[in-house]
Design a protein around this motif. Structure first.
Motif, PDB file in Angstrom:
ATOM      1  N   ILE A   1       0.842  -1.201   0.000  1.00  0.00           N
ATOM      2  CA  ILE A   1       0.000   0.000   0.000  1.00  0.00           C
ATOM      3  C   ILE A   1       0.876   1.250   0.000  1.00  0.00           C
ATOM      4  CG2 ILE A   1      -1.597   1.366   1.408  1.00  0.00           C
ATOM      5  CD1 ILE A   1      -2.850  -1.371   2.243  1.00  0.00           C
ATOM      6  N   ASP A   2       1.920   1.246   0.797  1.00  0.00           N
ATOM      7  CA  ASP A   2       2.799   2.411   0.901  1.00  0.00           C
ATOM      8  C   ASP A   2       3.625   2.661  -0.366  1.00  0.00           C
ATOM      9  OD1 ASP A   2       1.892   2.800   3.478  1.00  0.00           O
ATOM     10  OD2 ASP A   2       3.654   1.891   4.433  1.00  0.00           O
ATOM     11  N   HIS A   3       4.112   1.585  -0.983  1.00  0.00           N
ATOM     12  CA  HIS A   3       5.058   1.747  -2.097  1.00  0.00           C
ATOM     13  C   HIS A   3       4.504   1.341  -3.457  1.00  0.00           C
ATOM     14  CE1 HIS A   3       8.346   2.734   0.630  1.00  0.00           C
ATOM     15  NE2 HIS A   3       7.852   1.801   1.427  1.00  0.00           N
ATOM     16  N   ARG A   4       3.342   0.691  -3.496  1.00  0.00           N
ATOM     17  CA  ARG A   4       2.651   0.260  -4.721  1.00  0.00           C
ATOM     18  C   ARG A   4       3.337  -0.902  -5.439  1.00  0.00           C
ATOM     19  NH1 ARG A   4      -2.126   1.520  -4.921  1.00  0.00           N
ATOM     20  NH2 ARG A   4      -2.212   1.615  -7.155  1.00  0.00           N
ATOM     21  N   THR A   5       4.662  -0.912  -5.484  1.00  0.00           N
ATOM     22  CA  THR A   5       5.414  -1.982  -6.145  1.00  0.00           C
ATOM     23  C   THR A   5       6.628  -2.318  -5.291  1.00  0.00           C
ATOM     24  OG1 THR A   5       4.725  -1.257  -8.350  1.00  0.00           O
ATOM     25  CG2 THR A   5       6.710  -2.618  -8.225  1.00  0.00           C
ATOM     26  N   LEU A   6       6.870  -3.615  -5.127  1.00  0.00           N
ATOM     27  CA  LEU A   6       8.038  -4.088  -4.381  1.00  0.00           C
ATOM     28  C   LEU A   6       8.840  -5.041  -5.252  1.00  0.00           C
ATOM     29  CD1 LEU A   6       6.341  -4.962  -0.958  1.00  0.00           C
ATOM     30  CD2 LEU A   6       7.608  -2.881  -1.535  1.00  0.00           C
ATOM     31  N   GLU A   7      10.121  -4.773  -5.353  1.00  0.00           N
ATOM     32  CA  GLU A   7      11.030  -5.685  -6.044  1.00  0.00           C
ATOM     33  C   GLU A   7      11.290  -6.890  -5.139  1.00  0.00           C
ATOM     34  OE1 GLU A   7      12.234  -5.154  -9.153  1.00  0.00           O
ATOM     35  OE2 GLU A   7      11.258  -3.194  -9.336  1.00  0.00           O
TER      36      GLU A   7
END
Length: 140
Positions: free
Chosen positions: A124-130
Motif C-alpha cells: 500500500i505504501d510503495h505500490r510496487t516491491l522488487e
C-alpha cells in the motif's frame, strides 16, 4: 480490519508474493499498480511477476494464495479469487491437486499471517516491491 478495495488488493497480492517467496519461486516484483502490470502485458489490476514459472505444485499454491489470503483476513474472497481459480484450472484438471494446493497456501498464510499483513502494508505504501524488498519484509 480495513476492507477498502486498495487494502483487499494488497492482501491478495501479498498472499501470492508471500507463498511464492517461501516456496522458492523466482519473483521479480509484486505490485498493486495497474500501470506497472500493463508494462508486462498483463490485464490484471495488480500482480506478482516472476522471472520464470516455477514447478506446477508451487504455481498452484501461489495461484490460490491470493484468494486464500483474502479468506484468512476477511472471511471471504471477492471476485478476484475467481480469476485465480480459472488460472489454476488451466494448470491442472485434477481437483484433488487443486484442493491440496489451496490447503498448502492456506497453511503457509496462517503460519505467516504477520508477514502477510506487513507485506500488504508495504505494498500500500510503495505500490510496487522488487524481490529484494519482499525478502527484506520477510526477514525483518
Amino acid at each position: 480490519m480495513n476492507d477498502s478495495p486498495e487494502h483487499r488488493m494488497a492482501i491478495h497480492e501479498a498472499g501470492h508474493a508471500l507463498v511464492g517467496c517461501l516456496l522458492g519461486a523466482d519473483i521479480r516484483l509484486a505490485t498493486v499498480d495497474s500501470e506497472v502490470v500493463q508494462e508486462y502485458n498483463s490485464e490484471s489490476a495488480g500482480g506478482v511477476l516472476l522471472h520464470r514459472r516455477p514447478d506446477t505444485e508451487t504455481s498452484l499454491a501461489m495461484t490460490f494464495a491470493g484468494s486464500e489470503a483474502e479468506r484468512l483476513m476477511y472471511g471471504e474472497s471477492k471476485d478476484a479469487g475467481m480469476g485465480d481459480a480459472t488460472r489454476a484450472a488451466d494448470m491442472t484438471y485434477d481437483y484433488n491437486e487443486m484442493q491440496q494446493a489451496a490447503q498448502r497456501a492456506r497453511r503457509i498464510l496462517k503460519d505467516n499471517r504477520t508477514d502477510l499483513e506487513r507485506l500488504a502494508e508495504r505494498l500500500i505504501d510503495h505500490r510496487t516491491l522488487e524481490a529484494h524488498e519482499i525478502e527484506q519484509v520477510l526477514r525483518d
